[in-house]
Design a protein around this motif. Sequence first.
Motif, PDB file in Angstrom:
ATOM      1  N   GLY A  44     -15.710 -43.054   4.180  1.00 36.33           N
ATOM      2  CA  GLY A  44     -16.222 -41.306   4.758  1.00 36.33           C
ATOM      3  C   GLY A  44     -15.460 -41.239   5.800  1.00 36.33           C
ATOM      4  N   VAL A  45     -14.236 -41.412   6.580  1.00 34.76           N
ATOM      5  CA  VAL A  45     -13.625 -40.951   7.834  1.00 34.76           C
ATOM      6  C   VAL A  45     -12.494 -40.333   6.821  1.00 34.76           C
ATOM      7  CG1 VAL A  45     -14.509 -43.310   8.583  1.00 34.76           C
ATOM      8  CG2 VAL A  45     -11.974 -43.339   7.831  1.00 34.76           C
ATOM      9  N   SER A  46     -11.370 -39.762   8.230  1.00 35.07           N
ATOM     10  CA  SER A  46     -10.110 -38.901   8.122  1.00 35.07           C
ATOM     11  C   SER A  46      -9.067 -39.993   7.783  1.00 35.07           C
ATOM     12  CB  SER A  46     -10.112 -38.011   9.553  1.00 35.07           C
ATOM     13  OG  SER A  46      -9.789 -38.514  10.354  1.00 35.07           O
ATOM     14  N   ARG A  47      -8.084 -39.642   7.902  1.00 38.08           N
ATOM     15  CA  ARG A  47      -7.148 -40.383   7.519  1.00 38.08           C
ATOM     16  C   ARG A  47      -6.966 -40.734   9.502  1.00 38.08           C
ATOM     17  NH1 ARG A  47      -3.567 -40.486   3.231  1.00 38.08           N
ATOM     18  NH2 ARG A  47      -4.629 -38.951   1.601  1.00 38.08           N
ATOM     19  N   SER A  48      -7.123 -39.328  10.634  1.00 36.35           N
ATOM     20  CA  SER A  48      -6.443 -40.682  11.808  1.00 36.35           C
ATOM     21  C   SER A  48      -7.052 -40.908  11.868  1.00 36.35           C
ATOM     22  CB  SER A  48      -6.812 -39.320  12.325  1.00 36.35           C
ATOM     23  OG  SER A  48      -7.436 -37.980  12.684  1.00 36.35           O
ATOM     24  N   SER A  49      -8.673 -41.411  11.872  1.00 37.85           N
ATOM     25  CA  SER A  49      -9.474 -42.174  12.235  1.00 37.85           C
ATOM     26  C   SER A  49      -8.968 -43.415  11.217  1.00 37.85           C
ATOM     27  CB  SER A  49     -10.548 -42.025  11.956  1.00 37.85           C
ATOM     28  OG  SER A  49     -11.681 -40.803  12.041  1.00 37.85           O
ATOM     29  N   LEU A  50      -8.539 -43.226  10.826  1.00 39.54           N
ATOM     30  CA  LEU A  50      -7.861 -44.923   9.195  1.00 39.54           C
ATOM     31  C   LEU A  50      -7.042 -45.057  10.283  1.00 39.54           C
ATOM     32  CD1 LEU A  50      -8.672 -46.700   7.217  1.00 39.54           C
ATOM     33  CD2 LEU A  50      -8.002 -45.265   5.875  1.00 39.54           C
ATOM     34  N   ARG A  51      -5.992 -44.572  10.485  1.00 36.37           N
ATOM     35  CA  ARG A  51      -5.051 -45.437  11.074  1.00 36.37           C
ATOM     36  C   ARG A  51      -4.853 -45.727  12.207  1.00 36.37           C
ATOM     37  NH1 ARG A  51      -1.416 -39.396   9.589  1.00 36.37           N
ATOM     38  NH2 ARG A  51      -1.358 -40.387   7.007  1.00 36.37           N
ATOM     39  N   GLU A  52      -6.554 -44.809  13.119  1.00 36.56           N
ATOM     40  CA  GLU A  52      -6.510 -45.336  14.540  1.00 36.56           C
ATOM     41  C   GLU A  52      -6.904 -46.710  13.995  1.00 36.56           C
ATOM     42  OE1 GLU A  52      -7.150 -46.198  18.502  1.00 36.56           O
ATOM     43  OE2 GLU A  52      -5.215 -44.646  17.511  1.00 36.56           O
ATOM     44  N   SER A  73     -18.492 -43.352  16.255  1.00 36.85           N
ATOM     45  CA  SER A  73     -17.687 -42.685  16.387  1.00 36.85           C
ATOM     46  C   SER A  73     -17.064 -42.793  14.560  1.00 36.85           C
ATOM     47  CB  SER A  73     -16.219 -43.132  17.396  1.00 36.85           C
ATOM     48  OG  SER A  73     -15.754 -44.182  16.955  1.00 36.85           O
ATOM     49  N   ALA A  74     -15.845 -42.209  14.408  1.00 36.41           N
ATOM     50  CA  ALA A  74     -15.778 -42.338  12.916  1.00 36.41           C
ATOM     51  C   ALA A  74     -14.696 -43.622  13.282  1.00 36.41           C
ATOM     52  CB  ALA A  74     -15.114 -40.777  12.849  1.00 36.41           C
ATOM     53  N   VAL A  75     -14.067 -43.830  14.589  1.00 35.22           N
ATOM     54  CA  VAL A  75     -13.176 -44.741  14.397  1.00 35.22           C
ATOM     55  C   VAL A  75     -13.853 -46.071  14.026  1.00 35.22           C
ATOM     56  CG1 VAL A  75     -11.016 -45.752  15.719  1.00 35.22           C
ATOM     57  CG2 VAL A  75     -11.603 -43.551  15.746  1.00 35.22           C
ATOM     58  N   GLU A  76     -14.659 -45.799  14.863  1.00 29.30           N
ATOM     59  CA  GLU A  76     -16.020 -47.624  14.763  1.00 29.30           C
ATOM     60  C   GLU A  76     -16.031 -47.606  13.614  1.00 29.30           C
ATOM     61  OE1 GLU A  76     -18.121 -47.256  19.207  1.00 29.30           O
ATOM     62  OE2 GLU A  76     -18.492 -46.240  17.458  1.00 29.30           O
ATOM     63  N   LYS A  77     -16.498 -47.048  12.726  1.00 27.79           N
ATOM     64  CA  LYS A  77     -17.048 -46.646  11.266  1.00 27.79           C
ATOM     65  C   LYS A  77     -16.059 -47.215  10.975  1.00 27.79           C
ATOM     66  CE  LYS A  77     -18.828 -43.524   7.798  1.00 27.79           C
ATOM     67  NZ  LYS A  77     -19.549 -42.436   7.221  1.00 27.79           N
ATOM     68  N   ALA A  78     -14.775 -46.712  10.718  1.00 30.12           N
ATOM     69  CA  ALA A  78     -13.524 -46.996  10.011  1.00 30.12           C
ATOM     70  C   ALA A  78     -13.684 -48.878   9.930  1.00 30.12           C
ATOM     71  CB  ALA A  78     -12.029 -47.019  10.230  1.00 30.12           C
ATOM     72  N   VAL A  79     -13.911 -49.060  11.453  1.00 29.90           N
ATOM     73  CA  VAL A  79     -12.961 -50.377  11.496  1.00 29.90           C
ATOM     74  C   VAL A  79     -14.279 -51.321  11.310  1.00 29.90           C
ATOM     75  CG1 VAL A  79     -12.939 -52.319  13.821  1.00 29.90           C
ATOM     76  CG2 VAL A  79     -11.959 -50.269  13.545  1.00 29.90           C
TER      77      VAL A  79
END
Length: 235
Positions: A37-45, A2-8
């Motif tokens: 390559g993620v959105s701000r919401s995904s990065l914040r999470e 997921s995008a959140v996992e990618k950001a983490v």
Amino acid sequence: MSAVEKAVQGLRCMISSGRLGAECRLPPEGELCEELGVSRSSLREAVRMLAALGVVESRHGSGTFVSQLRPADMIGSLSLTIELLPLDGVLELFEARRVLEAHVAAQAAARITPEELKALIATMEALEATDDPEKGSELNHRFHSEIARIAGNPAIESLLAVLSARSRAYQVYLLPEGPAMKRESDAGHRAIADALTNRDPTAAAAAATAHIACSARWLETCRPPVTDGGAPTAA
């Protein structure tokens, strides 16, 4: 992924590689979003998840920073999951506790000062004298925590605190077998204290190993219910 996992994963790589070291401020949100390559919401999470694990911390008015990355602090975050374990999982952890408790007891036997020994014995005697479950739980925790502190390794001290925290949620002394358990537990504490008094690392390790093994045996045999009150276990 997921995008959140990618950001983490991206943030973890930046930290583990040393690009973002301890106490470093994270780059601006926009830059991180573009690079990962993620959105701000995904990065914040992702940042919230890492903050819960003690990896990053927000400072009001200054931004988000990598934490000091102290081992003891990082290990402490394990409590978020270990506190969810059922009894069978807790019993598995007792194998690790036996090894670690033996190690810290041996180290404490070599390092304890007369003042520390006096305080530890006072705690042990107060524990022996009380029949109050809540007070007993606190004194029992204090006895073991103090030995871990004296041993001198904050990371091991933190790990033992995490491993033992969940077991404190299981009642034993209020069971019909409670008085017998407490007598055996008190004897185990006294054997450890005697070894520390004699500055005998080998005897201290053996006493701690036997004490934790005894506690595990009582828990496995009686399988007490979990309680929010944290009534004491035998260890």
